[in-house]
Design a protein around this motif. Structure first.
Motif, PDB file in Angstrom:
ATOM      1  N   SER A  72      61.715  45.803 -81.403  1.00  0.00           N
ATOM      2  CA  SER A  72      62.499  47.013 -81.664  1.00  0.00           C
ATOM      3  C   SER A  72      61.902  48.224 -80.959  1.00  0.00           C
ATOM      4  O   SER A  72      62.612  49.011 -80.319  1.00  0.00           O
ATOM      5  N   GLU A  73      60.579  48.373 -81.051  1.00  0.00           N
ATOM      6  CA  GLU A  73      59.914  49.503 -80.406  1.00  0.00           C
ATOM      7  C   GLU A  73      59.935  49.376 -78.881  1.00  0.00           C
ATOM      8  O   GLU A  73      60.051  50.374 -78.169  1.00  0.00           O
ATOM      9  N   ILE A  74      59.818  48.143 -78.380  1.00  0.00           N
ATOM     10  CA  ILE A  74      59.903  47.931 -76.932  1.00  0.00           C
ATOM     11  C   ILE A  74      61.272  48.346 -76.419  1.00  0.00           C
ATOM     12  O   ILE A  74      61.393  49.089 -75.432  1.00  0.00           O
ATOM     13  N   LEU A  75      62.325  47.873 -77.077  1.00  0.00           N
ATOM     14  CA  LEU A  75      63.679  48.149 -76.600  1.00  0.00           C
ATOM     15  C   LEU A  75      64.019  49.636 -76.698  1.00  0.00           C
ATOM     16  O   LEU A  75      64.591  50.222 -75.769  1.00  0.00           O
ATOM     17  N   GLY A  81      62.425  52.411 -87.881  1.00  0.00           N
ATOM     18  CA  GLY A  81      62.395  53.868 -87.912  1.00  0.00           C
ATOM     19  C   GLY A  81      62.140  54.487 -86.561  1.00  0.00           C
ATOM     20  O   GLY A  81      61.913  55.683 -86.472  1.00  0.00           O
ATOM     21  N   TYR A  82      62.161  53.689 -85.508  1.00  0.00           N
ATOM     22  CA  TYR A  82      62.084  54.094 -84.095  1.00  0.00           C
ATOM     23  C   TYR A  82      61.024  55.144 -83.791  1.00  0.00           C
ATOM     24  O   TYR A  82      61.298  56.279 -83.486  1.00  0.00           O
ATOM     25  N   ALA A  83      59.766  54.714 -83.810  1.00  0.00           N
ATOM     26  CA  ALA A  83      58.697  55.624 -83.390  1.00  0.00           C
ATOM     27  C   ALA A  83      58.889  56.009 -81.926  1.00  0.00           C
ATOM     28  O   ALA A  83      58.864  57.186 -81.577  1.00  0.00           O
ATOM     29  N   ILE A  84      59.062  55.016 -81.068  1.00  0.00           N
ATOM     30  CA  ILE A  84      59.231  55.156 -79.607  1.00  0.00           C
ATOM     31  C   ILE A  84      58.253  56.159 -78.985  1.00  0.00           C
ATOM     32  O   ILE A  84      58.517  56.718 -77.928  1.00  0.00           O
ATOM     33  N   ILE A 133      52.325  51.673 -81.526  1.00  0.00           N
ATOM     34  CA  ILE A 133      51.509  52.027 -80.363  1.00  0.00           C
ATOM     35  C   ILE A 133      51.772  51.054 -79.222  1.00  0.00           C
ATOM     36  O   ILE A 133      52.152  51.434 -78.116  1.00  0.00           O
ATOM     37  N   VAL A 134      51.619  49.778 -79.515  1.00  0.00           N
ATOM     38  CA  VAL A 134      51.775  48.738 -78.492  1.00  0.00           C
ATOM     39  C   VAL A 134      53.223  48.617 -78.032  1.00  0.00           C
ATOM     40  O   VAL A 134      53.508  48.526 -76.826  1.00  0.00           O
TER      41      VAL A 134
END
Length: 246
Positions: free
Chosen positions: A137-140, A192-195, A227-228
């Motif tokens: 999710s964070e990667i996308l 919660g989309y840190a991004i 982070i990653v």
């Protein structure tokens, strides 16, 4: 402003307003309590607008270690400046989180029976814990952000000393605002989309050290994901941009 102060202040305002909308929605006895996801995503998008307006004329408004790394990887930003920018972003995020806590302290106290809501104001967390899909999710989300930044910014320079800056003054911040809003609405429901590593890590550090009535865990076991994931998303966006531009 110099570059360090521009990134620091821009990120501080970003987190003050972004964390502020989370406080307004999640904490008890606020006027906006319970107003929902649309309010949160809109508030975060407009927080990005404010941060970009402040830092944009000086640095191009990275406000995000993933953006700095992505631009450097695509040879649009000097690698030697990445540590300075990341430090400014992290400190700015901590300052913004502190100011948000100071303003909403009465409401943090009123929410002492819900430590999860308190933590959610500071940092992100999974709706359903699943490391693979949470990282995905964070990667996308970050891939979409950084890849779009390459296309709506002045990213035509090839020298590592060129700055990538948004054009049209404050109007140039509008595309970023809509992209972040879209990411939140469409891709933010799982984590919660840190991004943005600084957006999550800086406030999480402040959650850990600030005195709060009823405070629970800062959930450090999850902290590596925002982070990653964003850093991987930025790397993939930069690689694809370079491939398509070659």
């Amino acid at each position: 402003m110099n570059e360090f102060s521009a990134e620091l202040i821009g990120t501080a305002v970003l987190i003050l307003l972004g964390g502020g909308v989370c406080s307004n929605v999640a904490l008890k006895k606020t006027i906006g309590h319970g107003s929902g996801w649309i309010v949160i995503t809109t508030g975060w998008a407009l927080a990005v607008f404010a941060g970009v307006v402040i830092a944009g004329p000086v640095t191009g408004a990275h406000l995000n270690p993933a953006v700095s790394v992505g631009l450097a990887l695509a040879n649009k930003f000097e690698w030697s400046k990445v540590p300075l920018f990341v430090l400014a972003q992290l400190l700015g995020a901590m300052i913004g989180a502190f100011l948000n806590w100071a303003m909403y302290k009465d409401h943090f106290d009123a929410s002492s029976d819900n430590p999860g809501s308190q933590l959610g104001v500071f940092s992100t967390g999974p709706a359903i814990p699943n490391n693979f899909r949470n990282v995905l999710s964070e990667i996308l989300g970050t891939f979409v952000l950084v890849f779009c930044v390459f296309h709506f910014s002045n990213a035509s320079g090839t020298s590592g000393t060129d700055k990538v800056k948004l054009g049209l003054g404050s109007v140039g911040a509008i595309p970023v605002t809509f992209i972040v809003w879209s990411i939140g609405l469409s891709l933010g429901g799982t984590t919660g989309y840190a991004i943005n590593p600084a957006r999550d890590l800086g406030p999480r550090i402040m959650h850990a050290i600030l005195p709060m009535k009823g405070k629970g865990s800062s959930n450090w076991g999850y902290a590596w994901i925002p982070i990653v994931g964003p850093l991987l998303g930025a790397v993939l966006a930069a690689l694809l941009f370079c491939f398509l531009s070659s």
